[in-house]
Enzyme design. Sequence first.
Site, PDB file in Angstrom:
ATOM      1  CB  CYS A 154      -0.778   0.026   1.135  1.00 50.35           C
ATOM      2  SG  CYS A 154      -2.079   1.380   1.295  1.00 50.35           S
ATOM      3  CB  CYS A 157      -0.568   2.281   4.008  1.00 49.23           C
ATOM      4  SG  CYS A 157      -2.081   1.753   3.450  1.00 49.23           S
ATOM      5  CG  ASP A 158       3.586   1.053   4.385  1.00 52.50           C
ATOM      6  OD1 ASP A 158       3.095   1.499   5.264  1.00 52.50           O
ATOM      7  OD2 ASP A 158       3.021  -0.028   3.903  1.00 52.50           O
TER       8      ASP A 158
END
Length: 328
Positions: A154, A157-158
């Site tokens: 993701c 997200c990261d």
Amino acid sequence: MFRRDGMGDDRVMAGDKDKQKEGPFDIVIVGGGPAGLTAGLYGGRGRLSTLVLEGGVLGGQMVTTDAIDNYPGFPQGVTGAELTGLMEEQARSFGCLIRRETVAAIEIQGETKTVSTEQGHYEGGALVLCPGTEYRKLGAPGEKEFTGRGVSYCATCDAAFFRDSKIVVVGGGDSALSEALFLRKFAREITIIHRRDALRAEKIYQEKAFAEPKINFLWDSVVQEIVGDQTVHKVIVRNVKTGETHDVPTEGVFMFVGITPRTAFLRGVVDLDEQGYIVTDEACRTSVEGVFGAGDARKSFLKQIATAVGDGATAAFAAEKYLEERER
Ligand SMILES: Cc1cc2nc3c(=O)[nH]c(=O)nc-3n(C[C@H](O)[C@H](O)[C@H](O)COP(=O)(O)OP(=O)(O)OC[C@H]3O[C@@H](n4cnc5c(N)ncnc54)[C@H](O)[C@@H]3O)c2cc1C
């Protein structure tokens, strides 16, 4: 049918501490991505008591998408988080209840359908299943070990963990390219590793990726192993045509190598195809009366937000018709 006045809040639920069995709801929806939230909106607006159970993050894959420019009504584009917020607000405004619980099992006994989570059991007159898909794992040595320590599925997200880093993206489809284009805002250099010599992604993504100086490509190549200590240091890449291997130094590995439906908990409940997608007819009816499938987890031609939303509307409408007929 258990009809509500549309003023949605959680008051219809039994006491919060006693969650042995709640309902019956007219419609219980599994999954709070665009398909589930749309089914929730249609159910609530149809004055049906409607519950959405979301086990992960509300908005599903949509919420992790940075820039959506192909969902109608947003000529300047919209972020997944924004669109999720709007869909949630609209569903709730029509009385749809949303709970953060993961559905572990479903039991069908005639007209009674029971959905079980860790917190309790919910009875529904009709069920709409919208669990979506998840990223397929590559299966390479090091992948599991370094997940969360350099291996990610993701970008939204990261990405921030990889500011000014050299990273690799594995895959050649829409997700791989759209995520790589997002990651360029953070990373110093991105190598896209693709097992073929041409991309599968939409032309618009290809054009943008080829024009981006931070992005380069390794064709006909697969990741054979991910190597590091506390974090990832390199991937060993094999050329599928020559069989030769070489090291690619990297601090992060973003995997986008296909998707698989999140339907393990539905095995034996409704018919699934050989890949695990829910088999339905054009009204989103599954093999079990009163149970409907919608969105990416459904066997379908296109998997997008627009199609998930269309499915959610169809499934909720079909569920309403089913409940009406059952009452006659
Ligand atoms: C990186 C990326 C970029 C994308 N970009 C675009 C784009 O630009 N335009 C576009 O139209 N589409 C895009 N898509 C595709 C789009 O996001 C999906 O088609 C859409 O989100 C599918 O909606 P859905 O509701 O069927 O499933 P999902 O969005 O996957 O939602 C399913 C939800 O169900 C929940 N769930 C699963 N199992 C359970 C369970 N047992 N109990 C409770 N909850 C459960 C999950 O947590 C999840 O929140 C993109 C996808 C990705 C990954």
